[in-house]
Design an enzyme around this catalytic site. Structure first.
Site, PDB file in Angstrom:
ATOM      1  N   LYS A 225       0.828  -1.209   0.000  1.00  0.00           N
ATOM      2  CA  LYS A 225       0.000   0.000   0.000  1.00  0.00           C
ATOM      3  C   LYS A 225       0.862   1.259   0.000  1.00  0.00           C
ATOM      4  CE  LYS A 225      -1.506  -1.919   3.841  1.00  0.00           C
ATOM      5  NZ  LYS A 225      -2.143  -2.074   5.156  1.00  0.00           N
ATOM      6  N   GLY A 256      -5.239   1.813   6.998  1.00  0.00           N
ATOM      7  CA  GLY A 256      -4.497   0.582   6.685  1.00  0.00           C
ATOM      8  C   GLY A 256      -5.250  -0.649   7.175  1.00  0.00           C
ATOM      9  N   ASP A 257      -5.791  -0.568   8.402  1.00  0.00           N
ATOM     10  CA  ASP A 257      -6.546  -1.698   8.960  1.00  0.00           C
ATOM     11  C   ASP A 257      -7.779  -1.977   8.092  1.00  0.00           C
ATOM     12  OD1 ASP A 257      -4.788  -1.407  11.122  1.00  0.00           O
ATOM     13  OD2 ASP A 257      -6.174  -0.077  12.173  1.00  0.00           O
TER      14      ASP A 257
END
Ligand code: KDG
Length: 315
Positions: A225, A256-257
């Site tokens: 990412k 991100g999670d």
């Protein structure tokens, strides 16, 4: 039985709505923050079952976290109330263009997580376990828990999804490069930032990171990412660039999670690599549109709208 088994620390979090240093703050908004509970909530909102194991203090914040995570549809039956340590705490200081985080988590209840808290039978029932690189840095017993879960999952044929989730504030007392390299290379699904792959392995592009993972590691899926620039999703035979979803970012923490939750749910649903990546990008972008970590997670209906061609997620 839950499709996903995960564990880690969740803290009570206080964020000031004002854009100045906390010494001037008058009001705080109470919420909770933890990479693994964020992930579980994201998966639950998309209709998947997740069990999150942790320790919270025998205090109001522990009760708050347990209720809140349960209220989002996550199985919290493995959350232990620890009478000898408090729930960890975190403060968020927002200013124009950045959010600073201050932890008060040393000696917290979650730092006493131990391998005995991770039941083999529960791990064995899952399709995936989800682990982040935050947990092994919290204490020796947390590191032992991560090691135990890696071994138990692999022995029972359960796949491991790992995100190094590097938090430099936890690196003050050591260099954890080798430790995290090892987890990355042993995981079946790797979800990592390009900056993290650069720090851990010296990879300078998403493609280099991906090639590296598939030639040296155990992964059968990966996503590298790069925030608002997009991501590269890959399997050993295919790589697809995932464009970022258009959004109005208020705060990126938790994105991100959320990406990971969308990406892994796509894998669970046996979707194409591109669809898995798009689910990740959509979930990641959605949570940036709210100041908290989890409030912006999309549900199944919003996901259906994405696949129907309506990608704009401005609220
Ligand atoms: O990914 C967001 C997390 O960083 C946040 O919720 C808190 O888990 C957290 C941590 O340890 O920083």
């Amino acid at each position: 039985m839950s499709e996903i088994f995960t564990f880690g620390e969740t803290m009570v979090s206080f964020a000031s709505p004002d854009l100045f240093p906390l010494r001037y703050a008058k009001d705080f908004r109470m919420s909770f923050a933890g990479s693994e509970s964020n992930f579980s909530i994201g998966a639950a909102k998309l209709g998947h079952s997740a069990k999150w194991v942790s320790r919270v203090g025998d205090d109001e914040f522990g009760a708050f976290i347990r209720n809140a995570v349960r209220g989002e549809g996550v199985d919290v039956s493995g959350v232990i109330t620890d009478e000898s340590a408090p729930t960890g705490c975190m403060f968020k200081q927002r200013s124009v263009g950045e959010t600073k985080v201050f932890y008060y988590r040393k000696g917290s209840a979650a730092s006493f997580l131990s391998p005995e808290d991770m039941e083999d039978s529960e791990i064995g029932k899952a399709k995936f376990v989800y682990v982040t690189g935050i947990t092994p840095l919290l204490s020796e017993s947390c590191r032992a828990s991560v090691d135990h879960v890696f071994i138990s999952a692999h022995r029972q044929g359960v796949k491991i999804c790992f995100d190094p989730n590097i938090r430099m504030r936890l690196w003050k007392d050591g260099d954890y490069t080798k430790l995290l390299q090892d987890y990355v290379l042993r995981a079946d699904v790797v979800v990592a930032g390009l900056d993290e792959m650069r720090l851990l392995f010296g990879d300078s592009t998403e493609k280099e990171a991906m090639d590296h993972l598939f030639s040296r590691g155990n992964a059968s899926y990966a996503a590298i990412k790069d925030g608002a620039k997009g991501a590269l999703a890959g399997t050993p035979g295919e790589q697809v660039f995932i464009a970022p979803c258009p959004c109005k970012c208020i705060e990126p923490i938790g994105a991100g999670d959320a990406f990971n939750a969308g990406f892994l749910c796509g894998i669970l649903e046996e979707r194409s690599l591109e669809e898995c990546g798009r689910m990740g990008a959509f979930c990641g972008a959605s949570v940036t549109q709210t100041p908290g970590d989890i409030e912006g997670f999309p549900d199944r209906k919003e996901l259906a709208a994405l696949f129907a061609g309506n990608q704009d997620i401005y609220r």
